[in-house]
Design a protein around this motif. Structure first.
Motif, PDB file in Angstrom:
ATOM      1  N   ALA A 101     -20.616  10.442 -35.684  1.00  0.00           N
ATOM      2  CA  ALA A 101     -19.789  10.471 -34.478  1.00  0.00           C
ATOM      3  C   ALA A 101     -18.733   9.370 -34.544  1.00  0.00           C
ATOM      4  O   ALA A 101     -18.936   8.322 -35.176  1.00  0.00           O
ATOM      5  CB  ALA A 101     -20.662  10.302 -33.241  1.00  0.00           C
ATOM      6  N   LEU A 102     -17.611   9.590 -33.916  1.00  0.00           N
ATOM      7  CA  LEU A 102     -16.536   8.601 -33.908  1.00  0.00           C
ATOM      8  C   LEU A 102     -17.001   7.310 -33.233  1.00  0.00           C
ATOM      9  O   LEU A 102     -17.731   7.337 -32.237  1.00  0.00           O
ATOM     10  CB  LEU A 102     -15.326   9.151 -33.161  1.00  0.00           C
ATOM     11  N   ASP A 103     -16.561   6.186 -33.777  1.00  0.00           N
ATOM     12  CA  ASP A 103     -16.857   4.915 -33.111  1.00  0.00           C
ATOM     13  C   ASP A 103     -15.907   4.732 -31.932  1.00  0.00           C
ATOM     14  O   ASP A 103     -15.036   5.563 -31.653  1.00  0.00           O
ATOM     15  CB  ASP A 103     -16.744   3.752 -34.102  1.00  0.00           C
ATOM     16  N   GLN A 104     -16.076   3.627 -31.220  1.00  0.00           N
ATOM     17  CA  GLN A 104     -15.310   3.412 -29.996  1.00  0.00           C
ATOM     18  C   GLN A 104     -13.814   3.405 -30.269  1.00  0.00           C
ATOM     19  O   GLN A 104     -13.033   4.042 -29.558  1.00  0.00           O
ATOM     20  CB  GLN A 104     -15.742   2.081 -29.345  1.00  0.00           C
ATOM     21  N   ALA A 105     -13.405   2.698 -31.320  1.00  0.00           N
ATOM     22  CA  ALA A 105     -11.977   2.620 -31.626  1.00  0.00           C
ATOM     23  C   ALA A 105     -11.422   3.984 -32.018  1.00  0.00           C
ATOM     24  O   ALA A 105     -10.314   4.369 -31.603  1.00  0.00           O
ATOM     25  CB  ALA A 105     -11.750   1.604 -32.749  1.00  0.00           C
ATOM     26  N   GLY A 106     -12.186   4.733 -32.805  1.00  0.00           N
ATOM     27  CA  GLY A 106     -11.735   6.056 -33.195  1.00  0.00           C
ATOM     28  C   GLY A 106     -11.597   6.992 -32.014  1.00  0.00           C
ATOM     29  O   GLY A 106     -10.637   7.770 -31.928  1.00  0.00           O
ATOM     30  N   ARG A 107     -12.568   6.939 -31.094  1.00  0.00           N
ATOM     31  CA  ARG A 107     -12.473   7.795 -29.901  1.00  0.00           C
ATOM     32  C   ARG A 107     -11.249   7.445 -29.071  1.00  0.00           C
ATOM     33  O   ARG A 107     -10.520   8.338 -28.596  1.00  0.00           O
ATOM     34  CB  ARG A 107     -13.745   7.658 -29.061  1.00  0.00           C
ATOM     35  N   GLU A 108     -11.017   6.144 -28.872  1.00  0.00           N
ATOM     36  CA  GLU A 108      -9.875   5.734 -28.059  1.00  0.00           C
ATOM     37  C   GLU A 108      -8.573   6.216 -28.685  1.00  0.00           C
ATOM     38  O   GLU A 108      -7.673   6.674 -27.977  1.00  0.00           O
ATOM     39  CB  GLU A 108      -9.865   4.204 -27.915  1.00  0.00           C
ATOM     40  N   ALA A 109      -8.482   6.129 -30.003  1.00  0.00           N
ATOM     41  CA  ALA A 109      -7.242   6.517 -30.664  1.00  0.00           C
ATOM     42  C   ALA A 109      -7.011   8.020 -30.570  1.00  0.00           C
ATOM     43  O   ALA A 109      -5.927   8.484 -30.189  1.00  0.00           O
ATOM     44  CB  ALA A 109      -7.274   6.064 -32.131  1.00  0.00           C
ATOM     45  N   VAL A 110      -8.021   8.816 -30.910  1.00  0.00           N
ATOM     46  CA  VAL A 110      -7.858  10.269 -30.927  1.00  0.00           C
ATOM     47  C   VAL A 110      -7.645  10.804 -29.516  1.00  0.00           C
ATOM     48  O   VAL A 110      -6.723  11.596 -29.263  1.00  0.00           O
ATOM     49  CB  VAL A 110      -9.082  10.924 -31.585  1.00  0.00           C
ATOM     50  N   LEU A 111      -8.506  10.393 -28.573  1.00  0.00           N
ATOM     51  CA  LEU A 111      -8.380  10.899 -27.209  1.00  0.00           C
ATOM     52  C   LEU A 111      -7.119  10.385 -26.534  1.00  0.00           C
ATOM     53  O   LEU A 111      -6.486  11.107 -25.745  1.00  0.00           O
ATOM     54  CB  LEU A 111      -9.621  10.506 -26.405  1.00  0.00           C
ATOM     55  N   GLY A 112      -6.743   9.127 -26.844  1.00  0.00           N
ATOM     56  CA  GLY A 112      -5.543   8.573 -26.217  1.00  0.00           C
ATOM     57  C   GLY A 112      -4.294   9.328 -26.606  1.00  0.00           C
ATOM     58  O   GLY A 112      -3.439   9.626 -25.758  1.00  0.00           O
ATOM     59  N   ARG A 113      -4.181   9.677 -27.899  1.00  0.00           N
ATOM     60  CA  ARG A 113      -2.990  10.418 -28.336  1.00  0.00           C
ATOM     61  C   ARG A 113      -2.943  11.799 -27.697  1.00  0.00           C
ATOM     62  O   ARG A 113      -1.881  12.255 -27.243  1.00  0.00           O
ATOM     63  CB  ARG A 113      -2.986  10.534 -29.864  1.00  0.00           C
ATOM     64  N   ALA A 114      -4.085  12.492 -27.660  1.00  0.00           N
ATOM     65  CA  ALA A 114      -4.107  13.831 -27.060  1.00  0.00           C
ATOM     66  C   ALA A 114      -3.819  13.765 -25.562  1.00  0.00           C
ATOM     67  O   ALA A 114      -3.098  14.624 -25.025  1.00  0.00           O
ATOM     68  CB  ALA A 114      -5.462  14.481 -27.303  1.00  0.00           C
ATOM     69  N   ALA A 115      -4.379  12.778 -24.862  1.00  0.00           N
ATOM     70  CA  ALA A 115      -4.138  12.650 -23.417  1.00  0.00           C
ATOM     71  C   ALA A 115      -2.683  12.327 -23.132  1.00  0.00           C
ATOM     72  O   ALA A 115      -2.090  12.804 -22.150  1.00  0.00           O
ATOM     73  CB  ALA A 115      -5.059  11.587 -22.839  1.00  0.00           C
ATOM     74  N   GLU A 116      -2.065  11.505 -23.981  1.00  0.00           N
ATOM     75  CA  GLU A 116      -0.656  11.160 -23.777  1.00  0.00           C
ATOM     76  C   GLU A 116       0.229  12.377 -23.971  1.00  0.00           C
ATOM     77  O   GLU A 116       1.188  12.592 -23.197  1.00  0.00           O
ATOM     78  CB  GLU A 116      -0.273  10.051 -24.756  1.00  0.00           C
ATOM     79  N   ARG A 117      -0.064  13.193 -24.980  1.00  0.00           N
ATOM     80  CA  ARG A 117       0.747  14.388 -25.216  1.00  0.00           C
ATOM     81  C   ARG A 117       0.618  15.384 -24.072  1.00  0.00           C
ATOM     82  O   ARG A 117       1.567  16.112 -23.762  1.00  0.00           O
ATOM     83  CB  ARG A 117       0.328  15.047 -26.535  1.00  0.00           C
ATOM     84  N   SER A 118      -0.562  15.477 -23.447  1.00  0.00           N
ATOM     85  CA  SER A 118      -0.775  16.471 -22.394  1.00  0.00           C
ATOM     86  C   SER A 118      -0.696  15.890 -20.994  1.00  0.00           C
ATOM     87  O   SER A 118      -0.973  16.597 -20.020  1.00  0.00           O
ATOM     88  CB  SER A 118      -2.161  17.117 -22.580  1.00  0.00           C
TER      89      SER A 118
END
Length: 656
Positions: A618-635
């Motif tokens: 599973a993604l670590d904390q930093a990985g989750r923040e990066a992936v989810l943050g980019r997707a949330a910003e785009r949408s």
């Protein structure tokens, strides 16, 4: 290439353009290759390889082709067997057979040396392949035994002859890359099969010998000391260890003890039980629900008791009162034991069904116990002659008992261990007529008694279906549906969704996020994410590659609540051999769109000995923040922090 092969080459090329006929032609080739006389003239191995190459080169689905090949091989050998059975000694005088006298002699030697296994061996041995079925029919091999050997060998023969051509046709480079490992797996599978065939008799024989020695030591009657110590009821079960049926009886005792121990002391239900019941809930359509409910009526208390009473009445009429009473006692004891354990343990049913008026406690399944007791009594009472006849009857009994047991899980009213305990209890009780009634001689009338009992069971179950009493269909739960909730309730936490994934083996890790946005897939994950390769034979074979390319491999399945993900996407990672895998399930529907349960993990693939080494983290904390943050910003989604973070449009994500 021979003239026949060259003439068929255009036909095989034509199959690539007309895939609808591919299965029929492959079945015809397999039929002719297995048919007596004709198979001597047809180069079946070459034609099957060429047909497989046409299938692989055309990207046709391989499973239907395999089924066609199996069906053709079974029919070809079956017709050959019938010819041998019908013509008998006249088979030798047929013109084509006279041209191959050595082949017939070789097939006869193979049969006399290996018996029924000669059909399996002959399927893979050059010139005797199309002749051995006719020869075993001519020499009088029993039809049931031949059918078993015919079907089992065809199931192995079809992929062995078709898959190499499929690999070759899919890609020459891929074929050269994976052929070594494919052959290694075939050698392992064939070696394991023959090792198991060699090992099982060598395990079975010492066990039965030990049972015979124990039976001789105990004698025909229980020792006097056993009577005073209260061990007399154990005498017959211990003496029964000289038969395989006795070992099955003790295995049923172990099943009861094991499942009851888990129900009493363990964390009930187990995680894998929750996963299997969730799988049943997710796929229980109205058609499946009705079909399973009809089958489960065979284990209902009323049909089982009426069938047992009919069996006992018939035995009593034919002057076997002891067996009649034992049959009634066996079924009544199984039912009474099941309901007593339910009352004593009080284990809950799935979905809280035991809290209502229609169902009582879960463990054990009374339906499974009742039908297992009745079917076991049938098997014990039937005058069976021959080893294969007994196996057939026992197999039929297992199918009926397990069929009713499985429907209890399919209908979502029992955990799997409830069914295991019920079946074990039924087998233990149902064997009483055999364990305690051996003093009376088995007669042919008991076959009619069992047949009459089976008819009564079916009629009573049908009556229960028609009247919907005492086990109505309406009492059984429908299949699980994606719930409809209010988006505001979900955002503030009044309507909660699953925080953890429920796999087939139980609870797994926490979801990466709950995501409100996007109809076809979670919004914001379109850029940089791509659909993975689909599961085809060419992509499946890539898992055998010594140096697998992670971008070319299909994604392995994962379940949540019995469902595969609605969306799967992959994204290459910076490190070689690594990729991100996104899976998303529709967790609920709202007026603003579905709420997605998002699971993102890192998958690393490295070369292994026979299969790649796969690591999923599973993604670590930093990985989750990066992936989810980019997707949330785009949408343009806002985040609410919980154990599983929630993302929703800004219009919904207003401050509390």
């Amino acid at each position: 290439m021979t003239g026949l092969e060259g003439g068929l080459a255009p036909l095989l090329a034509w199959l690539a353009e007309h895939p609808g006929w591919a299965g029929a032609v492959i079945g015809l080739i397999a039929f002719l290759e297995s048919l007596a006389l004709v198979g001597l003239l047809v180069p079946g191995a070459v034609l099957m390889f060429m047909a497989g190459a046409a299938v692989g080169g055309s990207n046709l689905p391989i499973l239907p082709m395999l089924l066609w090949a199996m069906a053709g091989a079974i029919l070809g050998d079956g017709l050959s067997y019938w010819l041998g059975w019908h013509f008998r000694a006249r088979l030798r005088s047929l013109p084509v057979i006279r041209r191959y006298p050595g082949t017939i002699a070789q097939a006869e030697r193979l049969f006399y040396r290996h018996g029924g296994k000669s059909v399996v061996i002959g399927r893979f041995v050059g010139p005797v392949r199309p002749v051995i079925p006719a020869v075993v029919g001519m020499l009088g091999m029993p039809p049931g035994r031949f059918l078993l050997a015919n079907v089992s060998s065809a199931v192995v023969w079809a992929p062995a002859y078709l898959l190499p051509g499929v690999v070759f046709g899919a890609s020459l480079i891929l074929a050269l890359e994976v052929m070594g490992r494919l052959m290694a797996w075939l050698v392992i599978l064939f070696g394991g099969f023959f090792l198991l065939r060699w090992l099982l008799p060598r395990i079975d024989r010492p066990l039965r010998l030990a049972g015979h020695r124990l039976a001789r030591a105990l004698g025909r009657r229980p020792p006097t000391s056993w009577r005073w110590l209260g061990l007399r009821p154990l005498h017959a079960p211990l003496r029964a260890l000289r038969h395989r049926g006795g070992w099955l009886w003790w295995l049923a005792v172990v099943a009861i003890v094991f499942s009851a121990g888990h129900a009493l002391l363990g964390a009930s239900p187990q995680g894998w039980e929750r996963g299997l019941v969730a799988l049943a809930d997710a796929h229980r359509s109205d058609l499946v629900r009705v079909a399973a409910w009809r089958v489960t009526q065979l284990g209902g208390l009323l049909p089982v008791l009426l069938a047992a009473a009919a069996l006992a009445g018939f035995l009593w009429h034919h002057h076997q009162p002891r067996r009649a009473l034992l049959v009634l006692a066996a079924v009544v004891l199984a039912a009474a034991g099941a309901y007593a354990l339910k009352a004593g343990l009080g284990t809950p049913r799935p979905q809280g069904l035991s809290e209502g008026a229609d169902f009582i406690a879960a463990f054990p399944s009374a339906h499974a116990a009742g039908i297992a007791a009745l079917v076991t009594a049938w098997v014990v009472l039937l005058p069976i002659r021959g080893r294969y006849g007994r196996r057939s009857v026992i197999t039929l009994g297992l199918v009926i008992g397990l069929g009713v047991g499985v429907t209890r899980v399919v209908l979502g009213v029992h955990w799997p261990l409830d069914v295991v305990g019920g079946l074990g209890l039924g087998v233990v009780c149902g064997a009483l007529p055999g364990l305690a009634g051996s003093a009376e001689r088995v007669s042919g009338h008991q076959s009619l008694a069992v047949l009459g009992s089976a008819l009564v069971l079916v009629m009573a179950a049908t009556l229960t279906e028609v009247t919907h009493w005492p086990d109505p269909l309406e009492a059984y739960p429908r299949g699980a549906q994606v719930p409809e909730i209010a988006a505001d309730d979900w955002w503030v936490g009044a309507a909660t969704l699953a925080d953890r994934r429920l796999g087939l083996g139980g609870r797994r890790g926490w979801f990466t996020a709950q995501w409100l946005g996007g109809e076809a897939m979670p919004t914001g994950f379109d850029a940089g994410w791509q659909a993975p390769p689909r599961w085809r034979w060419s992509t499946t074979l890539r898992w055998l590659s010594p140096q697998p390319s992670v971008e070319r491999l299909p994604v392995l399945p994962r379940w949540h609540a019995g469902r595969l993900p609605d969306v799967v996407r992959i994204q290459p990672a910076a490190e070689p051999g690594m990729r991100l895998v996104l899976r998303a399930w529709r967790g609920a529907t709202t007026a603003q769109g579905p709420v997605w349960l998002v699971w993102i993990e890192t998958v690393t693939v490295r070369g292994g000995v026979l299969l790649p080494r796969l690591t999923r983290v599973a993604l670590d904390q930093a990985g989750r923040e990066a992936v989810l943050g980019r997707a949330a910003e785009r949408s343009a989604l806002q985040r609410r922090d919980d154990r599983v973070p929630r993302y929703a449009p800004a219009s919904l994500a207003a401050p509390d």
